[in-house]
Design a protein around this motif. Structure first.
Motif, PDB file in Angstrom:
ATOM      1  N   ALA A   1     -12.114 -29.976 -65.459  1.00  0.00           N
ATOM      2  CA  ALA A   1     -12.732 -30.283 -64.170  1.00  0.00           C
ATOM      3  C   ALA A   1     -14.255 -30.252 -64.317  1.00  0.00           C
ATOM      4  N   ASP A   2     -14.884 -31.384 -64.117  1.00  0.00           N
ATOM      5  CA  ASP A   2     -16.351 -31.481 -64.172  1.00  0.00           C
ATOM      6  C   ASP A   2     -16.927 -31.048 -65.520  1.00  0.00           C
ATOM      7  N   VAL A   3     -16.214 -31.328 -66.590  1.00  0.00           N
ATOM      8  CA  VAL A   3     -16.719 -30.989 -67.926  1.00  0.00           C
ATOM      9  C   VAL A   3     -17.743 -32.051 -68.323  1.00  0.00           C
TER      10      VAL A   3
ATOM     11  N   PRO B   1     -10.602 -38.697 -60.085  1.00  0.00           N
ATOM     12  CA  PRO B   1     -11.759 -38.085 -59.410  1.00  0.00           C
ATOM     13  C   PRO B   1     -11.430 -36.761 -58.728  1.00  0.00           C
ATOM     14  N   ASP B   2     -10.196 -36.604 -58.238  1.00  0.00           N
ATOM     15  CA  ASP B   2      -9.890 -35.478 -57.362  1.00  0.00           C
ATOM     16  C   ASP B   2      -9.015 -34.429 -58.066  1.00  0.00           C
ATOM     17  N   THR B   3      -9.612 -33.288 -58.358  1.00  0.00           N
ATOM     18  CA  THR B   3      -8.867 -32.231 -59.056  1.00  0.00           C
ATOM     19  C   THR B   3      -7.668 -31.759 -58.230  1.00  0.00           C
TER      20      THR B   3
ATOM     21  N   GLY C   1     -13.087 -25.248 -66.469  1.00  0.00           N
ATOM     22  CA  GLY C   1     -14.203 -25.594 -65.597  1.00  0.00           C
ATOM     23  C   GLY C   1     -15.454 -26.042 -66.330  1.00  0.00           C
ATOM     24  N   ASN C   2     -16.448 -26.320 -65.537  1.00  0.00           N
ATOM     25  CA  ASN C   2     -17.727 -26.819 -66.035  1.00  0.00           C
ATOM     26  C   ASN C   2     -18.446 -25.765 -66.898  1.00  0.00           C
ATOM     27  N   GLU C   3     -19.206 -26.259 -67.872  1.00  0.00           N
ATOM     28  CA  GLU C   3     -19.900 -25.390 -68.820  1.00  0.00           C
ATOM     29  C   GLU C   3     -20.877 -24.438 -68.127  1.00  0.00           C
TER      30      GLU C   3
ATOM     31  N   VAL D   1      -4.145 -34.905 -71.559  1.00  0.00           N
ATOM     32  CA  VAL D   1      -5.404 -34.320 -71.084  1.00  0.00           C
ATOM     33  C   VAL D   1      -5.837 -35.126 -69.875  1.00  0.00           C
ATOM     34  N   VAL D   2      -6.244 -34.419 -68.821  1.00  0.00           N
ATOM     35  CA  VAL D   2      -6.720 -35.086 -67.614  1.00  0.00           C
ATOM     36  C   VAL D   2      -8.172 -34.666 -67.392  1.00  0.00           C
ATOM     37  N   LEU D   3      -9.044 -35.639 -67.191  1.00  0.00           N
ATOM     38  CA  LEU D   3     -10.449 -35.358 -66.881  1.00  0.00           C
ATOM     39  C   LEU D   3     -10.663 -35.635 -65.409  1.00  0.00           C
ATOM     40  N   THR D   4     -11.194 -34.650 -64.684  1.00  0.00           N
ATOM     41  CA  THR D   4     -11.339 -34.834 -63.242  1.00  0.00           C
ATOM     42  C   THR D   4     -12.796 -34.710 -62.812  1.00  0.00           C
ATOM     43  N   GLY D   5     -13.030 -35.091 -61.549  1.00  0.00           N
ATOM     44  CA  GLY D   5     -14.342 -34.937 -60.939  1.00  0.00           C
ATOM     45  C   GLY D   5     -15.406 -35.737 -61.662  1.00  0.00           C
TER      46      GLY D   5
END
Ligand SMILES: C[S@@+](CC[C@H](N)C(=O)[O-])C[C@H]1O[C@@H](n2cnc3c(N)ncnc32)[C@H](O)[C@@H]1O
Length: 282
Positions: free
Chosen positions: A131-133, A185-187, A230-232, A154-158
């Motif tokens: 999410a938001d990586v 786009p939507d987690t 989550g994001n870094e 693997v799913v990439l979101t946001g």
């Protein structure tokens, strides 16, 4: 092995084909054409092994001799093998030593519903959601790690990074070609779909209420599982972490504030892989 005609033209940086491929270094051009570049023998070989993925290969003259299996794969698949001079090849790559080969490939992501197997069907029941990586190296490393741990998707979101970014592709070292990839786009939609399909969704969160070691010891990781990372910089926002069935922390025994995202993904995905394989062995 089929060979090239002796009079195959050697394309330079001025060639229209080389220029068109070079534009794929830009995200907007990739998105328009749904094409991206992979470089180096291993990634080009993997792309050619995936039916319909590689569109064309750019190669310096020596490459066919150095990698006869790759040349043979391209010929067998009917993928054009375009000879380029060193300058043209260098213009298509971001690495100092691209080893003479670059392939143009079709995007690999598919709609979420197509890449998620039902948790009850055959397979390991393991999925990674980022999410938001934002860092391409992290995204590619998570894809590589998910592949190694036996995850199916693997799913990439946001606002996650473009997985077709050159650095992300290189960090994935071919794993992009091995597992399902979705970009959503939507987690919340992704979490809902995973739960509907029978996955427990675990948010990897340094402040989580559940200790990873306890969850492993209690057999709670043996279930089909999707991990949410989550994001870094800011991790998982509370409202996103709250969507998960549990928030799981990797114990920090020293003084580090947190783990790098890809390192945390490796620990969590392998903990699930171990638990699921232990269950399968009975
Ligand atoms: C660098 S960390 C983010 C650190 C951020 N300061 C925070 O407050 O979460 C990036 C991601 O890696 C995962 N992660 C890092 N350390 C973790 C830990 N000890 N336990 C569980 N997940 C962790 C989480 O998914 C997190 O969102």
């Amino acid at each position: 092995m089929a060979s090239l005609p002796a009079d195959s033209p050697l394309l330079s940086v001025k060639s229209g084909r080389v220029k068109a491929a070079r534009r794929l270094a830009r995200r907007v051009s990739r998105a328009e054409s749904r094409l991206f570049l992979v470089e180096g023998p291993q990634a080009v070989r993997e792309a050619l092994d995936l039916p319909g993925c590689a569109v064309e290969v750019f190669a310096v003259q020596e490459a066919a001799g150095s990698h006869p299996d790759i040349h043979g794969r391209a010929m067998a698949a009917g993928v054009p093998w375009r000879l380029v001079d060193e300058a043209a090849l260098a213009s298509l790559t971001e690495t100092v030593h691209p080893q003479g080969l670059v392939a143009v490939c079709r995007f690999l992501d598919r709609p979420l519903v197509d890449v998620l197997p039902d948790a009850t069907s055959e397979g390991t029941g393991l999925v990674a959601v980022c999410a938001d990586v934002r860092d391409p190296g992290n995204a590619g490393t998570v894809i590589r790690c998910a592949d190694a741990a036996g995850a199916s998707a693997v799913v990439l979101t946001g606002t996650s990074v473009d997985p077709y970014n050159g650095k992300a592709v290189r960090a994935g070292v071919g794993s992009l070609f091995h597992l399902g990839l979705a970009i959503e786009p939507d987690t919340a939609v992704v979490v809902g779909e995973l739960q509907r399909r029978g996955y427990q969704v675990l948010a990897a969160d340094g402040a989580g209420e559940t200790d990873l070691d306890d969850a492993l010891d209690e057999g709670r990781l043996a279930r089909p599982t999707a991990w949410l990372f989550g994001n870094e910089a800011w991790g998982l926002p509370d409202e996103v972490a709250a969507l998960a069935d549990h928030r799981v922390r990797i114990p920090m025994h020293g003084r580090a504030e947190s783990l790098n995202l890809a390192t945390a993904a490796a620990v969590c995905l392998y903990a699930s892989a171990r638990a699921q394989r232990r269950r399968d062995r009975g």
